[in-house]
Design an enzyme around this catalytic site. Structure first.
Site, PDB file in Angstrom:
ATOM      1  N   HIS A  77      34.705  12.086  45.478  1.00 23.91           N
ATOM      2  CA  HIS A  77      35.589  11.892  44.323  1.00 23.91           C
ATOM      3  C   HIS A  77      34.877  12.072  42.990  1.00 23.91           C
ATOM      4  CE1 HIS A  77      38.585  10.075  47.002  1.00 23.91           C
ATOM      5  NE2 HIS A  77      39.424  10.310  46.014  1.00 23.91           N
ATOM      6  N   ARG A 124      22.711   3.739  29.835  1.00 24.97           N
ATOM      7  CA  ARG A 124      23.382   4.624  28.882  1.00 24.97           C
ATOM      8  C   ARG A 124      24.505   3.953  28.088  1.00 24.97           C
ATOM      9  NH1 ARG A 124      20.884   7.007  32.592  1.00 24.97           N
ATOM     10  NH2 ARG A 124      20.099   9.141  32.478  1.00 24.97           N
TER      11      ARG A 124
END
Ligand code: RBF
Length: 158
Positions: free
Chosen positions: A89, A128
């Site tokens: 996915h 991040r």
């Protein structure tokens, strides 16, 4: 002397749409708050920022296109967090989101910035969204802001 046309990082009076996916919200919320903070610290009024929340990164281009279509914004900032799982996915959604955001950027005359994290694991997402590798929401907001100014400069430079 070359004629240099570039955007500055001051955006008083400009209107921004932030389109943010809700999946992995402990990280995507950090991107949203980083983006808002960066815009406000560069002179954008709180009231000139509209945040659209959508379910996941797959939906980002759909919402971004409608925000662009409305003509209400000088730039659109797309934010989301994809974390690789045990099935394919991740790759399908990442490529659709990236391609779709790119298409919106090309189809409309306003800048659209890309702040989608594509992480192999939680550690990369942590890094991040506000730690070791900075906050990519801040970077996406500043890119949108610079581009909005660049487009304005380009209109008046010829
Ligand atoms: N959306 C994200 O923004 N980040 C993800 O990491 C993410 N992982 C997903 C994994 C699977 C198996 C599925 C089915 C969906 C995932 N989505 C994710 C949601 C996707 O972007 C979209 O919202 C839904 O598929 C509904 O169209």
């Amino acid at each position: 002397m070359p004629n240099i046309v570039e955007g500055n990082l001051v955006a008083v009076g400009k209107r921004f749409a932030i389109v943010a996916a809700r999946w992995n919200d402990i990280f995507s919320d950090k991107l949203v708050s980083g983006a808002c903070d960066a815009l406000v610290r560069h002179g954008v009024d709180d009231d000139d920022i509209t945040i659209f929340r959508c379910p996941g990164c797959f939906e980002l281009p759909q919402v971004a296109a409608r925000a662009a279509e409305s003509g209400k914004y000088d730039a659109i900032i797309c934010l989301g967090v994809l974390i690789r799982g045990g099935t394919p996915h991740f790759d399908y959604i990442a490529s659709q989101a990236t391609r779709g955001i790119g298409t919106v950027a090309q189809d409309y005359p306003i800048p659209v910035s890309y702040g989608v994290l594509t992480c192999d694991n939680l550690e990369q997402a942590i890094e991040r969204s506000g730690s070791k590798a900075g906050n990519k929401g801040v970077e996406a907001a500043l890119a949108a802001l610079e581009m909005a100014n660049l487009f304005e400069q380009m209109e008046t430079s010829e």
